[in-house]
Design an enzyme around this catalytic site. Structure first.
Site, mmCIF file in Angstrom:
data_model
loop_
_atom_site.group_PDB
_atom_site.id
_atom_site.type_symbol
_atom_site.label_atom_id
_atom_site.label_comp_id
_atom_site.label_asym_id
_atom_site.label_seq_id
_atom_site.Cartn_x
_atom_site.Cartn_y
_atom_site.Cartn_z
ATOM 1 N N ASP A 67 120.257 53.535 -0.966
ATOM 2 C CA ASP A 67 121.671 53.361 -0.608
ATOM 3 C C ASP A 67 122.328 54.691 -0.238
ATOM 4 O O ASP A 67 122.099 55.700 -0.923
ATOM 5 C CB ASP A 67 122.455 52.755 -1.782
ATOM 6 C CG ASP A 67 122.177 51.268 -1.962
ATOM 7 O OD1 ASP A 67 121.454 50.701 -1.130
ATOM 8 O OD2 ASP A 67 122.671 50.687 -2.939
ATOM 9 N N TYR A 114 114.698 54.068 -11.513
ATOM 10 C CA TYR A 114 116.098 54.402 -11.258
ATOM 11 C C TYR A 114 116.834 54.627 -12.576
ATOM 12 O O TYR A 114 116.457 54.060 -13.616
ATOM 13 C CB TYR A 114 116.811 53.249 -10.536
ATOM 14 C CG TYR A 114 116.290 52.923 -9.167
ATOM 15 C CD1 TYR A 114 116.829 53.518 -8.034
ATOM 16 C CD2 TYR A 114 115.268 51.988 -8.989
ATOM 17 C CE1 TYR A 114 116.370 53.203 -6.764
ATOM 18 C CE2 TYR A 114 114.804 51.662 -7.719
ATOM 19 C CZ TYR A 114 115.358 52.271 -6.617
ATOM 20 O OH TYR A 114 114.892 51.958 -5.361
ATOM 21 N N ASP A 139 128.636 47.179 -5.836
ATOM 22 C CA ASP A 139 128.754 48.537 -6.371
ATOM 23 C C ASP A 139 130.229 48.943 -6.357
ATOM 24 O O ASP A 139 131.097 48.174 -5.932
ATOM 25 C CB ASP A 139 127.875 49.531 -5.593
ATOM 26 C CG ASP A 139 128.266 49.656 -4.126
ATOM 27 O OD1 ASP A 139 129.401 49.297 -3.756
ATOM 28 O OD2 ASP A 139 127.435 50.131 -3.326
ATOM 29 N N ARG A 156 121.776 47.086 -7.560
ATOM 30 C CA ARG A 156 123.153 46.575 -7.489
ATOM 31 C C ARG A 156 123.205 45.123 -7.936
ATOM 32 O O ARG A 156 124.076 44.696 -8.707
ATOM 33 C CB ARG A 156 123.682 46.664 -6.055
ATOM 34 C CG ARG A 156 124.051 48.039 -5.586
ATOM 35 C CD ARG A 156 124.564 47.988 -4.169
ATOM 36 N NE ARG A 156 123.511 47.802 -3.181
ATOM 37 C CZ ARG A 156 123.604 47.019 -2.109
ATOM 38 N NH1 ARG A 156 124.699 46.307 -1.904
ATOM 39 N NH2 ARG A 156 122.625 46.948 -1.244
#
Length: 296
Positions: A38, A66, A80, A171
């Site tokens: 992203d 992550y 988000d 997300r």
């Protein structure tokens, strides 16, 4: 130049922006990323250059790690913090509930990709349709969460680490955790820590890459075989170098290769120099080494 660069992508740049930056900095045409990150996220983004682009698929399918922050109590259209708030809830969820729900996301789960994503539908990216105010039905995908561990919790914020398969949207994971808790949630921070062998602590910033390239110091470029640690290797004599690099199939008897599995991809070395990827296949009454990718 051929190889892979472990880039530390900054926030505000898309994966394609990083590709363009590397093209311009190294004056190369053949450059590709190994899976989008992203634009508002930071972290590891392996970039393949030259013949290194031929192994992109092998890196894409490696698990990724992550660190994310989940904010509970509100959902956004982009899932988000950069999106428009579409739902809110005053429900207070205790830590015990959060721990229990997050643990249940480990393993194989179904996930519906977000509208704000680069997935294409009838030749058009979903985020383009979303910007037009359109919402279309998306197919549910199976993904795999290998690990998910809470790092910290404070008020309505949950920081967690997740190791997941290709195609996972963190997300959406945050959104789905919020729903399972009977409230709403969105991702308020994302950092990619690992992609297979590529780690955050050995990634190069765009400034470091630029400075080193200006001095003709290209030690930030990793060899093509670096991320292929999961493959077994076959080392053959330099006598067969021209045969192999020209794509000729050679009997395993001539190569003195006798300990192998059929139809499994191997890293192929010639006199300990990496030359590509191949496998052993049947050929009449013989078995032969067949090169799938020649990378020299």
């Amino acid at each position: 130049m051929n190889g892979i660069i472990n880039v530390l992508k900054p926030t505000g740049m898309s994966s394609h922006d990083i590709v363009n930056f590397i093209r311009k900095t190294l004056n190369m045409k053949k450059v590709g990323h190994t899976g989008t990150l992203d634009p508002n996220a930071v972290g590891v983004l392996p970039i393949c250059i030259g013949k290194g682009t031929k192994i992109i698929k092998y890196i894409q399918y490696r698990n990724k790690k992550y660190r994310a922050e989940l904010t509970l109590g509100s959902a956004t259209d982009t899932q988000d913090k950069y999106g428009k708030i579409i739902n809110t809830s005053d429900k207070v969820v205790n830590e015990e509930e959060i721990i229990k729900v997050i643990k249940n996301f480990k393993g194989e789960i179904n996930q519906i990709p977000p509208m704000f994503s680069a997935i294409k539908k009838d030749g058009k990216k979903l985020y383009e349709l979303a910007r037009e105010g359109k919402v279309i039905e998306r197919e549910c995908r199976k993904i795999f969460i290998e690990e998910i561990n809470i790092i910290n919790m404070y008020k309505n914020k949950v920081i967690f680490d997740v190791v997941c398969s290709k195609g996972t949207y963190v997300r959406t994971l945050c959104n789905d955790i919020g729903e399972k808790l009977g409230t709403y949630g969105h991702m308020s921070f994302l950092e990619r820590l690992e992609v297979g062998m590529f780690k955050l602590d050995s990634a190069y910033t765009i400034e470091q890459i630029q400075d080193r390239a200006r001095l003709n110091n290209f030690n930030f470029i990793l060899p093509i075989d670096y991320p292929l640690e999961f493959m077994q290797e076959i080392n053959i004599s330099k006598h067969f170098y021209k045969h192999i690099t020209n794509g000729l199939k050679i009997s395993t008897k001539r190569l003195n290769v006798d300990d192998f599995e059929m139809n499994v991809e191997y890293k192929i070395y010639c006199d300990k120099v990496f030359i590509g990827i191949g496998n052993i296949v049947e050929n009449n009454d013989d078995t032969i080494l067949k090169m799938n990718k020649v990378l020299v």
